[in-house]
Design a protein around this motif. Structure first.
Motif, PDB file in Angstrom:
ATOM      1  N   VAL A  47       2.022  14.322  -3.443  1.00 22.46           N
ATOM      2  CA  VAL A  47       2.627  13.378  -2.854  1.00 22.46           C
ATOM      3  C   VAL A  47       2.646  11.850  -2.671  1.00 22.46           C
ATOM      4  N   TRP A  48       2.507  10.603  -3.371  1.00 21.39           N
ATOM      5  CA  TRP A  48       2.914   9.230  -3.026  1.00 21.39           C
ATOM      6  C   TRP A  48       4.068   8.740  -1.337  1.00 21.39           C
ATOM      7  N   ALA A  49       3.540   7.969  -0.986  1.00 23.32           N
ATOM      8  CA  ALA A  49       4.788   7.028  -0.222  1.00 23.32           C
ATOM      9  C   ALA A  49       4.974   6.327  -0.386  1.00 23.32           C
ATOM     10  N   ALA A  50       5.386   5.216  -0.481  1.00 25.16           N
ATOM     11  CA  ALA A  50       5.481   3.663   0.105  1.00 25.16           C
ATOM     12  C   ALA A  50       6.154   3.077   1.010  1.00 25.16           C
ATOM     13  N   MET A  51       5.094   2.271   1.038  1.00 25.55           N
ATOM     14  CA  MET A  51       5.533   1.774   2.552  1.00 25.55           C
ATOM     15  C   MET A  51       6.803   1.482   2.973  1.00 25.55           C
ATOM     16  N   PHE A  52       7.979   1.135   4.183  1.00 20.81           N
ATOM     17  CA  PHE A  52       9.407   1.320   4.742  1.00 20.81           C
ATOM     18  C   PHE A  52       9.845   0.042   3.573  1.00 20.81           C
ATOM     19  N   LYS A  81       0.970  -1.400   0.264  1.00 24.08           N
ATOM     20  CA  LYS A  81       0.148   0.374  -0.036  1.00 24.08           C
ATOM     21  C   LYS A  81       0.929   1.356   0.169  1.00 24.08           C
ATOM     22  N   SER A  82      -0.080   2.293  -0.325  1.00 22.38           N
ATOM     23  CA  SER A  82       0.879   3.859  -0.801  1.00 22.38           C
ATOM     24  C   SER A  82       0.280   4.534   0.415  1.00 22.38           C
ATOM     25  N   ILE A  83       0.620   5.518   0.563  1.00 23.85           N
ATOM     26  CA  ILE A  83       0.039   6.462   1.453  1.00 23.85           C
ATOM     27  C   ILE A  83      -0.131   7.731   0.961  1.00 23.85           C
ATOM     28  N   CYS A  84      -0.556   8.573   0.360  1.00 21.91           N
ATOM     29  CA  CYS A  84      -1.759   9.550  -0.317  1.00 21.91           C
ATOM     30  C   CYS A  84      -1.416  10.906   0.661  1.00 21.91           C
ATOM     31  N   PHE A  85      -0.875  12.059   0.312  1.00 21.10           N
ATOM     32  CA  PHE A  85      -1.084  13.119   1.517  1.00 21.10           C
ATOM     33  C   PHE A  85      -0.297  14.732   0.221  1.00 21.10           C
ATOM     34  N   ALA A  86      -0.991  15.439   0.210  1.00 19.65           N
ATOM     35  CA  ALA A  86      -0.809  17.084   0.023  1.00 19.65           C
ATOM     36  C   ALA A  86       0.813  18.176   0.909  1.00 19.65           C
ATOM     37  N   PRO A 109       0.065   2.814  -7.686  1.00 20.92           N
ATOM     38  CA  PRO A 109      -0.003   2.925  -6.553  1.00 20.92           C
ATOM     39  C   PRO A 109      -1.612   3.105  -6.166  1.00 20.92           C
ATOM     40  N   ARG A 110      -2.342   3.631  -7.485  1.00 21.65           N
ATOM     41  CA  ARG A 110      -3.407   3.476  -7.565  1.00 21.65           C
ATOM     42  C   ARG A 110      -4.951   2.726  -6.724  1.00 21.65           C
ATOM     43  N   GLU A 111      -4.011   1.182  -7.529  1.00 23.71           N
ATOM     44  CA  GLU A 111      -5.233   0.783  -7.332  1.00 23.71           C
ATOM     45  C   GLU A 111      -4.968  -0.042  -5.326  1.00 23.71           C
ATOM     46  N   ASN A 112      -3.846   0.658  -4.560  1.00 24.18           N
ATOM     47  CA  ASN A 112      -3.745  -0.132  -3.286  1.00 24.18           C
ATOM     48  C   ASN A 112      -3.431   1.408  -2.455  1.00 24.18           C
ATOM     49  N   TYR A 113      -3.635   2.470  -1.913  1.00 25.37           N
ATOM     50  CA  TYR A 113      -3.499   3.621  -0.993  1.00 25.37           C
ATOM     51  C   TYR A 113      -4.154   3.874  -0.301  1.00 25.37           C
ATOM     52  N   GLU A 114      -4.037   4.748   0.499  1.00 20.22           N
ATOM     53  CA  GLU A 114      -5.117   5.675   1.928  1.00 20.22           C
ATOM     54  C   GLU A 114      -4.118   6.746   2.343  1.00 20.22           C
TER      55      GLU A 114
END
Length: 368
Positions: free
Chosen positions: A68-73, A54-59, A173-178
């Motif tokens: 901004v899209w942050a991938a898992m560690f 999963k990726s994290i989407c924020f601005a 990442p659009r297929e699985n993000y928060e």
């Protein structure tokens, strides 16, 4: 496996990944059971079952609204693993005038290189010259992975590494993000700059090491065209911003036409609103610096932002902010700007050394 992959390489990628992320929540969670997590990731890479999570989407709002899209560690570790192995062979072919996401070629390198080229073109500011500054429109969102992939594949002959590069590149990442953060912050990002609105196989997530590296691989084709076909002697690029210098404005217009004719082959276009041809003597704004005759200084917006943040930030956070901006300004010719930052620091109770390059913690008396 004869691909050159090993657990030692994965461990090195982990240490590279955590270098500036040691205190983040995701890095701390991974480190709590480090040996188990690394071995699990290693086994997935070995048996081919690894898939990005999963990726994290924020601005963010500075310097302008951006998604901004942050991938898992654990996924960022794999990005570093791939980068460490394949990047040197690509960087060796990059022109010396391409900057960003290349060791030793950050904003300061870009600004200093452009300043040196301007001095060369103008014979140390004694002759007139012009500059063409151009910016690619919606760059990261517009990148077509189907155009980029052959450029990567032909320089990665090892099947295992090529497969890993393809997996990372074509992961959507659009297929699985928060989504995290303020909804209004994301709403402030223009629709045409959002990855969620990009077409199939288009767009790279801003925020991943792999995306920055892949972008450089794509734009190397443009760099080579500008240097060897258009034959621009003085040219510098930082991510999607580029500057060309010449004594003739007409030559720069012809160079612009050549770039515009070449870019459709990469599925890219220039932003017409950010394409200018002007005399160098007016100043060139590039990579956070403004280069003017006999001096190079930080952007006025950067100084204004620094003063505002120092004034309004909580007291516990001001020291890091002050030293960050003083560290930036010490590489410019802006002593007056450093003096303004130092004055703002003293108003918040900090001490500043004599040459305004470093601030120190608040005194006990000031804290009371």
């Amino acid at each position: 496996m004869d691909a050159g992959y090993s657990l030692e390489l994965l461990a090195q990628a982990y240490f590279d990944c955590r270098r500036h992320k040691r205190n983040t929540a995701s890095a701390l969670r991974f480190e709590q059971n480090l040996e188990h997590n690394l071995m699990a990731l290693h086994e997935e890479l070995m048996d081919g079952s690894y898939r990005p999570g999963k990726s994290i989407c924020f601005a963010i709002s500075r310097p302008k609204p951006r998604e901004v899209w942050a991938a898992m560690f654990r996924d960022r570790i794999v990005h570093h693993l791939l980068y460490n192995h394949i990047a040197p062979r690509f960087i060796a072919r990059f022109v010396a005038d391409s900057c960003a996401c290349i060791p030793g070629r950050g904003t300061l390198y870009a600004a200093q290189r452009l300043e040196a080229k301007i001095r060369s073109q103008t014979q140390n500011w004694s002759r007139q010259a012009f500059y063409l500054k151009a910016d690619l429109a919606n760059f990261f969102v517009s990148i077509d992975k189907r155009v980029l992939w052959p450029m990567l594949a032909r320089r990665i002959p090892e099947p295992w590494w090529r497969g890993l590069a393809k997996l990372i590149l074509f992961h959507d990442p659009r297929e699985n993000y928060e989504v995290r953060g303020e909804p209004r912050a994301l709403a402030a990002v223009p629709a045409h700059k959002r990855l969620t609105n990009a077409g199939p196989y288009c767009g790279l997530p801003i925020g991943n090491l792999s995306s920055q590296f892949f972008a450089n691989v794509l734009l190397d084709a443009m760099d080579q065209h500008v240097k060897h076909v258009i034959r621009a002697k003085h040219y510098v690029r930082y991510v999607d911003d580029m500057v060309l210098l010449h004594e003739s404005a007409q030559w720069l217009n012809e160079a612009l036409a050549g770039i515009n004719a070449f870019l459709p082959g990469l599925r890219l276009t220039l932003n017409p609103h950010k394409t200018v041809i002007q005399p160098v003597a007016r100043g060139v704004d590039f990579a956070g610096h403004v280069i003017k005759p006999w001096r190079r200084q930080a952007r006025r917006r950067t100084v204004r932002t620094a003063l505002s943040r120092i004034e309004h930030q909580p007291a516990a956070q001001t020291l890091e902010t002050i030293n960050s901006y003083l560290g930036l300004l010490r590489h410019t010719d802006g002593h007056h700007d450093r003096a303004r930052i130092a004055h703002a620091a003293r108003k918040r109770g900090h001490c500043v050394d004599w040459d305004a390059t470093r601030a120190f913690r608040r005194s006990a008396a000031a804290e009371t």
